[in-house]
Design a protein around this motif. Sequence first.
Motif, short mmCIF file in Angstrom:
data_model
loop_
_atom_site.label_atom_id
_atom_site.label_comp_id
_atom_site.label_asym_id
_atom_site.label_seq_id
_atom_site.Cartn_x
_atom_site.Cartn_y
_atom_site.Cartn_z
N MET A 1 -17.61 16.36 6.70
CA MET A 1 -18.01 16.96 7.94
C MET A 1 -17.04 18.06 8.33
SD MET A 1 -20.79 15.44 8.84
CE MET A 1 -21.69 13.96 8.36
N GLU A 2 -17.58 19.16 8.87
CA GLU A 2 -16.73 20.29 9.14
C GLU A 2 -16.35 20.41 10.62
OE1 GLU A 2 -18.52 23.08 5.61
OE2 GLU A 2 -19.11 23.38 7.66
N THR A 3 -16.97 19.64 11.48
CA THR A 3 -16.63 19.72 12.88
C THR A 3 -15.58 18.70 13.23
OG1 THR A 3 -18.44 18.22 13.41
CG2 THR A 3 -18.90 20.56 13.56
N SER A 4 -14.81 18.99 14.29
CA SER A 4 -13.76 18.08 14.72
C SER A 4 -14.35 16.79 15.25
CB SER A 4 -12.91 18.74 15.81
OG SER A 4 -12.05 17.81 16.40
N THR A 5 -13.71 15.68 14.97
CA THR A 5 -14.16 14.40 15.49
C THR A 5 -13.11 13.80 16.41
OG1 THR A 5 -13.30 13.32 13.51
CG2 THR A 5 -15.64 13.84 13.55
N ASP A 6 -12.13 14.62 16.80
CA ASP A 6 -11.12 14.15 17.73
C ASP A 6 -11.75 13.95 19.09
OD1 ASP A 6 -8.95 13.70 19.31
OD2 ASP A 6 -7.75 15.37 18.54
N GLY A 7 -11.53 12.81 19.70
CA GLY A 7 -12.17 12.51 20.96
C GLY A 7 -11.39 12.98 22.17
N GLU A 51 -22.46 8.23 16.29
CA GLU A 51 -22.91 7.19 15.36
C GLU A 51 -23.74 7.80 14.24
OE1 GLU A 51 -24.73 3.77 17.08
OE2 GLU A 51 -23.25 3.57 18.67
N ALA A 52 -24.61 8.75 14.59
CA ALA A 52 -25.51 9.32 13.59
C ALA A 52 -24.74 10.09 12.53
CB ALA A 52 -26.54 10.21 14.26
N ALA A 53 -23.83 10.98 12.97
CA ALA A 53 -23.07 11.77 12.01
C ALA A 53 -22.16 10.89 11.16
CB ALA A 53 -22.26 12.83 12.74
N THR A 54 -21.55 9.88 11.77
CA THR A 54 -20.66 8.99 11.03
C THR A 54 -21.44 8.15 10.03
OG1 THR A 54 -19.20 8.90 12.96
CG2 THR A 54 -18.87 7.23 11.25
N ARG A 78 -26.02 -3.42 -5.52
CA ARG A 78 -24.66 -2.99 -5.76
C ARG A 78 -24.29 -1.87 -4.77
NH1 ARG A 78 -21.07 -3.03 -10.22
NH2 ARG A 78 -19.09 -2.16 -9.49
N ALA A 79 -25.22 -0.97 -4.53
CA ALA A 79 -24.95 0.13 -3.62
C ALA A 79 -24.76 -0.38 -2.19
CB ALA A 79 -26.09 1.14 -3.67
N LYS A 80 -25.63 -1.27 -1.75
CA LYS A 80 -25.52 -1.79 -0.38
C LYS A 80 -24.24 -2.59 -0.20
CE LYS A 80 -29.72 -3.53 -0.37
NZ LYS A 80 -30.94 -4.21 0.13
N ALA A 81 -23.78 -3.22 -1.28
CA ALA A 81 -22.53 -3.99 -1.20
C ALA A 81 -21.32 -3.09 -1.00
CB ALA A 81 -22.36 -4.83 -2.46
N LEU A 82 -21.47 -1.79 -1.29
CA LEU A 82 -20.37 -0.85 -1.10
C LEU A 82 -20.19 -0.45 0.35
CD1 LEU A 82 -20.97 1.57 -4.13
CD2 LEU A 82 -19.17 -0.14 -3.92
N VAL A 83 -21.20 -0.69 1.18
CA VAL A 83 -21.17 -0.18 2.55
C VAL A 83 -19.98 -0.69 3.36
CG1 VAL A 83 -22.40 -0.18 4.76
CG2 VAL A 83 -23.64 0.35 2.65
N PRO A 84 -19.72 -2.01 3.42
CA PRO A 84 -18.58 -2.48 4.25
C PRO A 84 -17.24 -1.90 3.81
CG PRO A 84 -20.04 -4.30 3.69
CD PRO A 84 -20.48 -3.14 2.85
N GLY A 85 -16.99 -1.87 2.51
CA GLY A 85 -15.72 -1.34 2.03
C GLY A 85 -15.55 0.13 2.31
N GLN A 86 -16.62 0.91 2.16
CA GLN A 86 -16.54 2.33 2.45
C GLN A 86 -16.35 2.58 3.95
OE1 GLN A 86 -16.30 4.92 0.24
NE2 GLN A 86 -16.08 3.24 -1.21
N TRP A 87 -16.94 1.72 4.76
CA TRP A 87 -16.72 1.83 6.20
C TRP A 87 -15.25 1.56 6.54
CZ3 TRP A 87 -17.22 3.90 10.51
CH2 TRP A 87 -16.95 3.27 11.73
N GLY A 313 -29.78 23.29 12.95
CA GLY A 313 -28.35 23.33 13.16
C GLY A 313 -27.74 21.95 13.09
N ARG A 314 -26.41 21.91 13.12
CA ARG A 314 -25.68 20.67 12.97
C ARG A 314 -25.42 19.98 14.30
NH1 ARG A 314 -23.27 19.43 8.05
NH2 ARG A 314 -24.45 20.44 6.43
N MET A 315 -26.06 20.45 15.38
CA MET A 315 -25.78 19.88 16.67
C MET A 315 -26.23 18.43 16.75
SD MET A 315 -24.49 20.72 19.58
CE MET A 315 -24.75 22.47 19.80
N GLY A 316 -27.47 18.16 16.32
CA GLY A 316 -28.00 16.81 16.42
C GLY A 316 -27.67 16.00 15.20
N PRO A 317 -28.20 14.76 15.13
CA PRO A 317 -27.94 13.92 13.98
C PRO A 317 -28.48 14.51 12.69
CG PRO A 317 -29.27 12.78 15.65
CD PRO A 317 -29.04 14.17 16.13
N ASP A 318 -27.78 14.31 11.60
CA ASP A 318 -28.20 14.83 10.29
C ASP A 318 -29.42 14.07 9.82
OD1 ASP A 318 -28.27 16.11 7.95
OD2 ASP A 318 -26.60 15.07 7.03
#
Length: 318
Positions: A1-7, A51-54, A78-87, A313-318
Motif C-alpha cells: 500500500m502506498e498511502t500512509s496508515t499512521d493514525g 479494515e477493507a484496505a488491510t 493450505r492457503a486459508k491456513a496461512l491467513v492467521p500467520g500472515q495477519w 481511485g484508491r479512496m474506497g475499499p479495493d
Amino acid sequence: METSTDGAAGPSAVAAVPPESLSPSRASDFMQCPLLYRFRVIDKLPEKPSEAATRGTLVHAVLERLFDVPAAERTAPRAKALVPGQWDRLRESRPQLEELFVDDPDGERLARWLTEAEQLVDRWFALEDPTRLEPAERELFVEAELDSGLKLRGIIDRVDVAPTGEVRIVDYKTGKAPRPEYADGALFQMKFYALVVWRLKRVVPRRLQLVYLGSGDVLTYDPVLADLERVERKLLALWEAIRLATETGDWRPRPTKLCGWCDHQAFCPEFGGTPPPYPLPVSRAGEQPAGEPAPDGSQPPVRVAESGETEQGRMGPD
C-alpha cells in the motif's frame, strides 16, 4: 500500500519535497482530486488504517506466500491456513493496525474479518489454478525513466512468463469488478505497468489480467504498442499538471461521491476545512492559496483521465 496508515492527527512532521516520480495510485489520486494528491504526496497527512484496505493487504500476502510451497501443495485449505500467520506478521510490521480492532475485546469482529479474508482466498481457486502456475515474479517493484525524465514506479502483484517468452501481468483485487462502462478505468493501472515493462524490457506484455476476488470475475486485456504510447502521452500531460500545481501551490479539490471515503475532510474547503500551510516555495506571485477557489468561485477540474478512470481511485475499499 502506498498511502500512509499512521493514525495520528495533523500534518506529518516529515519535510516536504516536490514529487519526483509517479505511481498508478498517485496518478489516480491526482485524476480523482488534485487536493487529495497534495495531501498525500506533499503534506503527507496521516491516514487511519481501514479494515477493507488491510484485508486486501493480508490476502495479497497469503497469495504471494502460497507460491513458496511445491505446486501440488497449493490447495485452498493450505492457503486459508496461512491467513492467521500472515495477519500476525502484518501486525508486527505495522503496529498501527492494532487500532483496527481496539474496540473488539471479545474478538468477534476480528474473527469475522479473518473469515472474510479466508473466503476471498478460497474464491481465488475458482478463478485460477496455482498448481499450474510458476510465477516469474511476485510483488515485483518496477521503475523506469521516460525520455522526458519522468520516473514511473509501482509494484506488480504477479508476472507470469510463458515458455515462448510471452508476459502476463496479473493484479489481485479484493473488491468487486467494475461495471462495464468503467472497465477502461480499471485497466489504467495495468496499462501503466505494461508501459513500465515495455520501457524496461522492450517487450509489450501479451496479457493484462485483473482478478476480482470480491465478485469472482477476471478482467483481461491484450495491449498493443499503440495503447502504451497513449498511456505515456497521458502520463506526461498528467505530470505537467502536477508540476504546475507544485510550483504554484494551486491544488483544487474535485468533489465526487468518493469524498465520503476521504480521511482529510477536516482540511478540505469542500467540507469547510482549511488546508495546512503550503510547505513548498511558490514560484509565481498572485496565485490562489492551495485548495481555495478562484476569485470567480470556479473550481475547474483537472481532466487527464479517460472516462470512468476517476471512479476507480484508491479512496474506497479495493
